[in-house]
Design an enzyme around this catalytic site. Structure first.
Site, short mmCIF file in Angstrom:
data_model
loop_
_atom_site.label_atom_id
_atom_site.label_comp_id
_atom_site.label_asym_id
_atom_site.label_seq_id
_atom_site.Cartn_x
_atom_site.Cartn_y
_atom_site.Cartn_z
N LYS A 158 -3.21 -25.07 -105.68
CA LYS A 158 -3.12 -24.76 -107.11
C LYS A 158 -3.82 -25.83 -107.95
O LYS A 158 -4.38 -25.53 -109.01
CB LYS A 158 -1.65 -24.62 -107.53
CG LYS A 158 -0.94 -23.41 -106.90
CD LYS A 158 -1.44 -22.10 -107.47
CE LYS A 158 -2.35 -21.30 -106.60
NZ LYS A 158 -2.79 -20.03 -107.22
N TYR A 183 0.69 -25.74 -100.87
CA TYR A 183 0.58 -24.82 -102.01
C TYR A 183 0.14 -25.58 -103.27
O TYR A 183 -0.76 -25.14 -104.00
CB TYR A 183 1.92 -24.12 -102.26
CG TYR A 183 1.90 -23.18 -103.44
CD1 TYR A 183 1.16 -22.00 -103.41
CD2 TYR A 183 2.63 -23.46 -104.59
CE1 TYR A 183 1.13 -21.13 -104.48
CE2 TYR A 183 2.62 -22.59 -105.68
CZ TYR A 183 1.86 -21.43 -105.62
OH TYR A 183 1.83 -20.58 -106.70
#
Length: 306
Positions: free
Chosen positions: A185, A181
């Site tokens: 990002k 993740y």
């Protein structure tokens, strides 16, 4: 924390004759973003995978705002073919595009590949939005002054020291779900930086944002991955989370505030609610940003033409 907000819904200017797309606009922060753009008279497209949920969101926004210029746009970020088709479906309407908010995302999901065989968090959060944006870019440029907002996260600080280890993106056990993740990002910020550079001298303002810790459906991936313990933890943590209304403020600032043009903000990273935020060293690495651009471009070309 409890001081005056830098930006509020009341600061959004009139958006009559402006056209906007919000990905993931059917729920949470995306829904509030789409709703408030519509409330200020923009022609808004709610882009999401679920037709049923997307059309329900459209009807609710129409009722809440009295603005009937709200439409559903089918967008499935796990399929690059669909992403390209979605952008082309919009372009076929021969409308301008002044605001693109790349808000959709998934977080900390169990190991899964997209339809194109790309690790899902990187594929959905970065690659899908890259293709969607690049396909729409000529229209965005032609509609200038215009904005592109990429929703990132403070979680980008948790990416590996090298930033993005390209050889590990598709290795199942190379990183934890949270690291995957974080990498996606980080990619959102790096892409914003690269795109902003390429558009230097044009009236297209590209920025990335961190919405804050917001109570949304984004945590469902964690619950699916870690089970009931995670569910209880996030139920507790959500007591301290921002509302989707507060969470939407930062992307609405980047999408609409006159300050963006007045101060010529490009390739910036904003935190709640429209303040310039601290970002990691790797997120400012131009060499890494260019490497990511080429990697993503090659990946998209390979998948679309294989």
């Amino acid at each position: 924390m409890f001081g005056k907000k830098h930006f509020t819904f009341g600061d959004i200017p009139d958006l009559s004759r402006k056209v906007a797309i919000v990905t993931g606009g059917n729920t949470g922060v995306g829904y509030i973003t789409a709703r408030e753009l519509a409330r200020k008279n923009a022609h808004v497209f709610v882009a999401s995978r679920s037709k049923e949920r997307g059309e329900t969101a459209v009807e609710n926004i129409k009722k809440e705002t009295g603005n009937n210029q709200v439409e559903y746009l089918h967008l499935d970020l796990v399929s690059l073919k669909n992403v390209k088709q979605s952008a082309e479906n919009f372009l076929a309407k021969n409308l301008p595009l002044h605001i693109l908010v790349n808000n959709a995302g998934i977080m900390a999901t169990a190991w899964t590949l997209t339809e194109d065989g790309i690790q899902d968090q990187f594929g959905v959060n970065h690659v899908g939005h890259f293709l969607f944006t690049q396909t729409l870019l000529p229209k965005i440029e032609a509609s200038a002054p215009s904005r592109i907002v990429n929703v990132s996260s403070y979680a980008h600080f948790n990416a590996p020291a090298a930033g993005i280890e390209f050889d590990k993106i598709n290795q199942e056990n190379a990183q934890s779900t949270f690291q995957r993740y974080a990498v996606s990002k980080l990619a959102n910020i790096l892409y914003s930086n690269s795109l902003a550079k390429r558009l230097e001298g044009k009236e297209v303002y590209v920025n990335s944002i961190h919405p804050g810790f917001v109570k949304t459906e984004l945590s469902r991936g964690i619950v699916d991955t870690y089970g009931i313990v995670a569910k209880y933890f996030f139920n507790f943590a959500s007591l301290f989370a921002k509302s989707p209304e507060d969470g939407a403020l930062t992307q609405l600032y980047a999408a609409t505030s006159p300050e963006i043009i007045e101060k010529n903000y490009r390739g910036m990273y904003f935190v709640p609610s429209g303040e310039i935020g601290k970002r990691s060293e790797e997120s400012q690495n131009d060499e890494l940003a260019e490497k990511l651009w080429k990697y993503t471009e090659d990946l998209v070309n390979e998948k679309l033409h294989s």
